[in-house]
Design an enzyme around this catalytic site. Structure first.
Site, PDB file in Angstrom:
ATOM      1  N   LEU A 111       0.810  -1.217   0.000  1.00 19.85           N
ATOM      2  CA  LEU A 111       0.000   0.000   0.000  1.00 19.85           C
ATOM      3  C   LEU A 111       0.842   1.265   0.000  1.00 19.85           C
ATOM      4  O   LEU A 111       0.442   2.289  -0.536  1.00 19.85           O
ATOM      5  CB  LEU A 111      -0.930   0.016   1.218  1.00 19.85           C
ATOM      6  N   GLY A 132       7.377   4.396   3.593  1.00 23.06           N
ATOM      7  CA  GLY A 132       7.945   5.650   4.060  1.00 23.06           C
ATOM      8  C   GLY A 132       9.287   5.417   4.714  1.00 23.06           C
ATOM      9  O   GLY A 132       9.876   4.338   4.605  1.00 23.06           O
ATOM     10  N   MET A 140      10.149   4.990   7.799  1.00 20.05           N
ATOM     11  CA  MET A 140      10.235   4.082   8.933  1.00 20.05           C
ATOM     12  C   MET A 140       9.686   2.691   8.652  1.00 20.05           C
ATOM     13  O   MET A 140      10.056   1.736   9.322  1.00 20.05           O
ATOM     14  CB  MET A 140       9.468   4.668  10.128  1.00 20.05           C
ATOM     15  N   VAL A 198       3.712  -0.406   4.441  1.00 15.29           N
ATOM     16  CA  VAL A 198       2.364  -0.851   4.770  1.00 15.29           C
ATOM     17  C   VAL A 198       1.872  -1.799   3.681  1.00 15.29           C
ATOM     18  O   VAL A 198       1.954  -1.486   2.489  1.00 15.29           O
ATOM     19  CB  VAL A 198       1.401   0.340   4.904  1.00 15.29           C
ATOM     20  N   LYS A 241       1.577  -2.563   9.106  1.00 14.25           N
ATOM     21  CA  LYS A 241       2.738  -1.681   9.048  1.00 14.25           C
ATOM     22  C   LYS A 241       3.950  -2.461   9.539  1.00 14.25           C
ATOM     23  O   LYS A 241       4.009  -2.857  10.704  1.00 14.25           O
ATOM     24  CB  LYS A 241       2.499  -0.446   9.916  1.00 14.25           C
ATOM     25  N   ASP A 244       0.261  14.766  15.472  1.00 12.58           N
ATOM     26  CA  ASP A 244       0.646  14.816  14.060  1.00 12.58           C
ATOM     27  C   ASP A 244      -0.599  14.811  13.177  1.00 12.58           C
ATOM     28  O   ASP A 244      -0.683  14.073  12.198  1.00 12.58           O
ATOM     29  CB  ASP A 244       1.553  13.633  13.705  1.00 12.58           C
TER      30      ASP A 244
END
Length: 744
Positions: free
Chosen positions: A20, A23, A25, A28, A42, A136
């Protein structure tokens, strides 16, 4: 998006169906439970699994997500924060993110805007009632599901009664959507910090831009703390509520419960964005909209839990060293770390990258290209869903550019018109641009489409400079960045091109136009090597497989390479990690990296290598310099994220001068007529005097692009008296160096 080679088949017993997004870190994946229920998993990147500080933060994320699982968030289905490679599974929420919706269709208005505002306030109320502060809240963390908005990604959240990790003093968040107290004292933020973020989010939803947008993340942060918000385009009925959310003092803001009452009392039709709303701020820097879609994420759907992007405060990825498995998109959604050198690699007397030696440096009074008028153009790539950032070289009366899904294009430097364009079908690779050009041949990188049958993931392709006809191609290795810190797998050397073969086991030299192999040279036993230019000479920089596999090259070895036969000379040991910068007085100049744990903190020493005598000399720098390094005319420069440019003497390590500029995250330098040019992805350019760093002129931004970036290769090309600039989203523009665009 289908799974890629190297992706696991299952995680925690959940079979994976698709990727999906990815990033800084984690990645997904879409998976299924035994009953067929879709979940988003994740998976944290392996390199962070051994970082105890990161594990603590991930455990906090799992705990926070579990506490708030409800109607307005993605419920946690399963998690293994203590696994060798930690992961968390949440319910899969189908729908676009708010960022994707605004980017595709523009601002919201009327009943749709009111529903979003009420839905987000309800979500915030539930989050706060669970004792969690999200910290965030931004457009990419809001999914517009058919049942209403859902808030995702609790990667930097915390329980209201929990101590915040200091993360070595770094501020974590997204500046345009952070509260003043989060920017000033992140350890002390409470629930009303989220209310401030929600206020900025509502302004963005109604107008397409934030209330504190500026040309840089640093100016944005300043305006958040000190300036009044820009609310002129917000519908009047909503404006009063938003104003209360954006009070500088937390005590002046409503609670989530109070905010919900205020929003429910608003009329059903709020009206739309006024003048200056949609489309306003079209040249703002990408750091103010780093909430755009996750690079790998397909438009129709968003993951229930988006991977944390490497923003301010992430441990980040050391330049080049963590790019051994390098198939990554060129788009970045935060302060990205790219391979320093880029793919353009001609043998020049100064630094690496950016410009060929044919016609790249303007002498005083240099003539403009024939029929020149200032121009601007966009070069469509092979992937419309992923815009590229190009790099160019000038050869005679031609300009050649490439990068990402633009394999190469020929442009008339006089008016910016395209003669031909060759495209690449695959996902662009971060830091990979044009290989270079000879008098009759252009060489670029082509990336295979993800659904292509088995074959080389990347190739070096030769194209006839006049016709744009493909001449030949050869599979290319993809390990150079792991050794040198530069995405530089091929070099133009005179009329030849030197590549690394697909198995990453040898160098291959070919005639650039015919493709005829002139020599091949195997790497020394148990090593991985990359080509490095040193004036008219060629070196190989090598590291052991063990160091490359460990992503920690601390003992590189250099070998002189005979350009006629490919024979390697005697080894030259170098203290590392070190990154090749360029050439000064016939010697290769390297900057030594200083790391804090796995993260690159900057550069603290300079090394000079004499290929003939095999002597290496080292000079310590007065301090560690962080930013993007480059070299021109025998001087090393480091461009900091905040716009500070420092000139360093490579022989002594002494600082020559420092100059604060208004171009954050600039790459460079590129030599011009008595000037050094630095430019960011926004197309903002500054010209500095080489003697003392005094500012000659600065231009305004020309495109939405990333600032705060580190490690990008130079974006400016000089063709006679013209300055040609590559900016984000395939943007190219040119102007007379003697008549730069007026700033402001």
């Amino acid at each position: 998006m289908s799974l890629r080679g190297g992706d696991p088949a299952e995680i925690g017993g959940y079979p994976l169906e698709a990727r999906l997004g990815s990033g800084g870190m984690g990645t997904v994946f879409l998976a299924r439970t035994s009953s067929g229920r879709p979940v988003a998993i994740k998976l944290i990147h392996q390199q962070f699994a051994g970082d105890e500080e990161f594990r603590i933060r991930f455990r906090q994320e799992v705990a926070a997500a579990r506490r708030v699982s409800g109607a307005f968030t993605a419920a946690v289905v399963d998690a293994a924060p203590e696994a060798e490679q930690p992961w968390m599974a949440t319910t899969y929420i189908e729908g676009h993110t708010l960022a994707q919706r605004i980017a595709a269709e523009g601002p919201l208005d009327g009943a749709e805007l009111r529903r979003l505002a009420i839905g987000l306030a309800e979500a915030l109320r539930d989050i706060h009632r669970a004792g969690v502060v999200h910290r965030d809240l931004k457009p990419s963390n809001v999914v517009l599901s058919p049942e209403g908005p859902r808030v995702i990604d609790f990667g930097i959240s915390r329980a209201a009664d929990q101590q915040t990790l200091t993360m070595t003093g770094r501020v974590i968040g997204t500046p345009p959507f952070m509260s003043p107290e989060q920017l000033q004292a992140p350890r002390g933020v409470g629930p009303r910090s989220d209310v401030f973020s929600l206020g900025t989010l509502l302004v963005y939803s109604a107008t397409g831009h934030g209330p504190f947008d500026a040309d840089s993340p640093y100016m944005t942060a300043y305006q958040v703390v000190h300036e009044e918000p820009s609310l002129g385009a917000v519908p009047p009925a909503l404006r009063a509520v938003v104003e209360s959310c954006l009070d500088k003092e937390p005590e002046g803001r409503p609670s989530a419960d109070e905010l919900l009452v205020l929003l429910r009392d608003l009329p059903a039709d709020l009206g739309g964005a006024g003048p200056g709303g949609a489309g306003a701020g079209c040249t703002r820097d990408m750091i103010t909209e780093q909430h755009l879609a996750t690079p790998d994420t397909p438009a129709p759907a968003a993951p229930a839990t988006a991977p944390a992007a490497p923003g301010a405060g992430s441990t980040g990825t050391p330049v080049g060293r963590r790019l051994r498995r390098r198939w990554r998109p060129v788009l970045a959604t935060a302060v990205a770390v790219a391979a320093i050198g880029g793919g353009v690699a001609a043998l020049t007397a100064g630094g690496f990258g950016g410009n060929d030696d044919g016609n790249s440096v303007a002498a005083p009074g240099a003539a403009l290209p024939a029929g020149f008028e200032p121009w601007r153009t966009t070069v469509p790539g092979g992937r419309e869903d992923i815009p590229d950032e190009l790099r160019c070289v000038a050869r005679g009366d031609a300009l050649f550019c490439g990068g990402g899904s633009v394999l190469a294009t020929r442009i008339r430097p006089g008016d910016g018109s395209r003669v031909w364009t060759a495209k690449s079908p695959g996902v662009p690779v971060q830091g990979m641009h044009l290989v270079g050009a000879t008098d009759d041949t252009v060489l670029g990188y082509r990336f295979a489409a993800q659904d292509a049958p088995q074959g080389a993931p990347s190739e070096v392709v030769a194209i006839d400079a006049d016709s744009g006809r493909e001449l030949w191609s050869v599979p290319s290795g993809a390990e150079s960045a792991a050794v040198t810190g530069r995405s530089q797998d091929a070099l133009v050397v005179g009329s030849a091109v030197v590549t690394v073969d697909a198995s990453n086991s040898r160098f291959e030299a070919r005639d650039a136009h015919s493709g005829e192999v002139t020599w091949t040279t195997p790497f020394p036993a148990d090593t991985q090597c990359a080509p490095v230019p040193v004036g008219p000479q060629l070196l190989a920089m090598c590291a052991t497989h063990a160091e490359v596999d460990a992503l920690e090259v601390r003992h590189p070895t250099l070998y002189a390479v005979d350009r006629a036969s490919g024979t390697l000379g005697r080894p030259i040991a170098v203290d590392g990690p070190a990154v090749p910068m360029g050439v000064a007085d016939g010697r290769l100049v390297l900057l030594q990296e200083h790391r804090e744990g796995p993260a690159l903190a900057g550069y603290d020493a300079v090394a000079r290598v004499d290929p003939d005598s095999r002597k290496v000399t080292y000079s310590r720098l007065a301090r560690t310099y962080a930013g993007t390094p480059g070299m021109a005319d025998g001087t090393v420069y480091v461009s900091g994220q905040t716009g500070l440019v420092t000139a360093l003497d490579p022989a002594s390590g002494r600082k020559k001068w420092s100059r604060q500029t208004g171009v954050e995250g600039a790459s460079g330098p590129v030599e011009g007529a008595d000037a050094l040019y630095f430019s960011s992805a926004t197309g903002r350019v500054v010209a500095l005097s080489p003697s003392d760093g005094s500012t000659l002129w600065t231009t305004d931004p020309q495109a939405d692009g990333l600032t705060g970036e580190q490690g990008a290769s130079p974006r400016v090309t000089v063709a006679g008296g013209a300055v040609i600039v590559a900016a984000a989203k395939n943007t190219l523009f040119a102007f007379d160096a003697q008549k730069p665009p007026k700033s402001g």
